[in-house]
Design an enzyme around this catalytic site. Sequence first.
Site, mmCIF file in Angstrom:
data_model
loop_
_atom_site.group_PDB
_atom_site.id
_atom_site.type_symbol
_atom_site.label_atom_id
_atom_site.label_comp_id
_atom_site.label_asym_id
_atom_site.label_seq_id
_atom_site.Cartn_x
_atom_site.Cartn_y
_atom_site.Cartn_z
ATOM 1 N N TRP A 168 9.611 118.677 6.883
ATOM 2 C CA TRP A 168 8.955 119.873 6.357
ATOM 3 C C TRP A 168 8.133 119.548 5.115
ATOM 4 C CZ3 TRP A 168 9.418 122.281 1.581
ATOM 5 C CH2 TRP A 168 8.873 123.569 1.473
ATOM 6 N N HIS A 169 8.604 118.582 4.334
ATOM 7 C CA HIS A 169 7.909 118.237 3.098
ATOM 8 C C HIS A 169 6.592 117.512 3.351
ATOM 9 C CE1 HIS A 169 11.700 119.257 1.110
ATOM 10 N NE2 HIS A 169 11.015 119.310 -0.010
ATOM 11 N N GLY A 170 6.447 116.849 4.465
ATOM 12 C CA GLY A 170 5.197 116.149 4.710
ATOM 13 C C GLY A 170 5.184 115.408 6.026
#
Length: 512
Positions: free
Chosen positions: A354-356
């Site tokens: 989700w962060h990248g």
Amino acid sequence: MFDIDWQSVLGQLAYDPKNPMIFSTGVFLLLFLGFTLIYNLLGKKTTLRLLFVTAFSYYFYYKSSGFYFYLLFIVTFSDFFLAWLIHRNNQRHGLTTEEAVAKRKLGVNRLLLALSLMVDLGILVYFKYTNFFGNCWANITGGTWDMLDIILPVGVSFFTFQSLSYTFDVYRGKLPALTSFLDYAFFVSFFPQLVAGPIVRASDFIPQIRKPLFVSKEMFGRAIFLIMAGLIKKAIIADYISVNFVDRVFDQPDLYSGVENLLGIYAYTLQLYCDFSGYSDMAIGIALMLGFKFPKNFDAPFKSQSITEFWRRWHISLSFWLRDYIYISFGGNRHGLFRQCINLLLVMVIGGFWHGADFNFILWGTFMGVCLVVEKLFMVWRRKSHPDYRITNHSHGLGGFVRTLITFHLFAASLIYFRASSFEIGTTMIDQIFNNFTPQVFTQWITGYWGVAVLIVIGYISHYLPSRMNDAVQGGITKMPLFFQALLIAIVIFAVIQMKSADVQPFIYFDF
């Protein structure tokens, strides 16, 4: 009489991709002054006030991400409509929401929920992960992938997750579907938390929307304290140590000794915390000033004595979102220890992704997941001989200090690949720390980077101070006359202006 450069004024009001509007910019502070004046004038005209805030929120998003505000409308409209259809379908079958959930007989509701997931996650996947998956496919098949010119809209990960929580809650019978599209648009687009959280639950926020506008002296004082704290964390500590030290080390770690690389990791750990918690503080403070209460998003996470506790203190809104909508959906802890450990690992991998869209983030999430699994297994083993043992039990002695130190360093170590632009950069940093430590460089670093060193010390000391000291400062600000509260804000803004770099430093989580 007044020589006004209207072209320059209009230029400030238009979207500038090089200078997105964030809370710490002068443009926002000026706009917010005008906004609050109109907002308070509309205090008793609830519908007009909601309409005004929603319009301002869309403008705020336009200033942050350009014409991608249409994505915000698509997510809002589709989830509002689909949740309404779920509710309507229950009524058509003569079922209460609880009966529909209990019987699980309405396959149409599952289809509607799936459509909501397809729209929200489809937007998220296209803008965030298309090139990543294209590259992966090309590597698997031996082909090539021409990178598409896709710009990641600011905050898309946040408002899609926030809107999805509403659809899930309606589907699960935890929340009735709204009948007012304006109310839902207000909930999804509310500008304080729109682009970087916290991810506010519909069940927490929606009941507040139509309440009469009321801001007590305590609420206003806490808002001032949070906004000041957020500005100091973000614009003074995080931005300064980032521009003047962290970015340099992570760009070319081979040019710095192991000591400097280690200090760079410590500095980035503080930068990340100050940047993100600073945004959350300002978001919560601004919302409070407007009469809305958000839950806490950070709770002194570096005081944690386990990784399990850490994730109950760091980015709390995301941690609980992942728990309630992914971990529980996977089965949670209902199917035995082995399945529980697999679920923990999968959720953290998803959280990392989700962060990248990069394997660095997957590695980071996997590492965090492994830490959680190891702690879970240790807790099970320990409770066999100590039935009352909990891994989050706090110790105030040497044992507690050691646990806190280990937890902090596990998280800090995980951030090497979280921050590094490539695996090679991260590996180089680790190699420098273990093979080129040269401790004598430390005194030279203190001399050359004394400003950075002072802010790092201030940042960490303030974090570890007892919470009662924060409460005392907040209470003192609350008791101040309005004039002195305004003076404090002015002093902080002046300090920000004096220390800021030439370019605006966007919030780190704008990229997520």
